[in-house]
Design an enzyme around this catalytic site. Structure first.
Site, short mmCIF file in Angstrom:
data_model
loop_
_atom_site.label_atom_id
_atom_site.label_comp_id
_atom_site.label_asym_id
_atom_site.label_seq_id
_atom_site.Cartn_x
_atom_site.Cartn_y
_atom_site.Cartn_z
N ASP A 116 -63.04 136.78 37.27
CA ASP A 116 -62.62 135.38 37.39
C ASP A 116 -63.04 134.91 38.77
O ASP A 116 -62.38 135.19 39.77
CB ASP A 116 -61.10 135.28 37.22
CG ASP A 116 -60.62 133.84 37.30
OD1 ASP A 116 -61.37 132.93 36.91
OD2 ASP A 116 -59.47 133.64 37.74
N GLU B 110 -66.15 134.32 33.77
CA GLU B 110 -65.72 133.03 33.26
C GLU B 110 -66.68 131.95 33.75
O GLU B 110 -67.08 131.94 34.91
CB GLU B 110 -64.29 132.71 33.73
CG GLU B 110 -63.73 131.47 33.08
CD GLU B 110 -62.26 131.28 33.36
OE1 GLU B 110 -61.48 131.31 32.40
OE2 GLU B 110 -61.91 131.10 34.54
N ASP C 274 -55.22 135.45 39.20
CA ASP C 274 -56.65 135.78 39.21
C ASP C 274 -56.94 137.10 38.51
O ASP C 274 -57.86 137.19 37.70
CB ASP C 274 -57.17 135.81 40.66
CG ASP C 274 -56.94 134.49 41.37
OD1 ASP C 274 -57.45 133.47 40.89
OD2 ASP C 274 -56.22 134.48 42.39
#
Length: 170
Positions: A11, A71, A143
């Site tokens: 992420d 992502e 996160d």
């Protein structure tokens, strides 16, 4: 006999880049590790990107994943912040690619749909579902949780991602 596939989910963020490593074998998921790589906000951008690179490289070296998932970045109203996030995302894709891993990308809504079942979910729902899917999962903060969710999304979609990559390669 099939062997487990180790997946790292990433992420990306300039302040905090979350990472999560899982193993998948058939339909089963197993938590391996998760954490966050941080950069020093008082440093210049290039130094911060180096911190993210070196931290992620250490994680990839330590956990030896077979595949990676990152992502996709969403565009927000602040163009400067979006550009900086894009640079952090570049690091998140570069590190596993340099380690020889296939890197897949997933939109935030696709990640939520894979984990929760719907494309729009609260962080709390993601945390709860991670604990259901992998009761031994440990994550500190959003996160790392998001990174685990990205890895799970890839575990659910990796067959299709491999076929698309093969088709593109011709």
């Amino acid at each position: 006999m099939q062997s487990a596939i180790r997946i790292i989910g990433i992420d990306p963020g300039l302040r905090r880049t979350g990472w999560g490593v899982i193993e998948t074998l058939g339909n089963s998921l197993r938590f391996v590790a998760s954490g966050t790589v941080t950069s020093d906000g008082d440093m210049d951008l290039a130094s911060r990107l180096c911190q993210l690179h070196d931290g992620l490289a250490d994680v990839v070296h330590s956990h030896q994943p077979d595949e990676a998932a990152v992502e996709q970045t969403f565009v927000n109203k602040d163009a400067v912040a979006t550009l900086k996030l894009g640079q952090a995302r570049g690091i998140a894709m570069l590190v596993p690619a340099r380690a020889g891993l296939q890197v897949s990308e997933y939109a935030p809504n696709a990640v939520k749909k894979a984990v929760i079942g719907v494309g729009h979910a609260e962080k709390k729902q993601i945390h709860m579902m991670l604990k259901i899917l992998m009761p031994k999962a440990e994550f500190k903060g959003d996160d790392a949780a998001d990174a685990l969710a990205i890895a799970i999304c890839h575990a659910h979609n990796r067959g299709g991602a491999r076929m698309r990559m093969a088709a593109l390669a011709g």
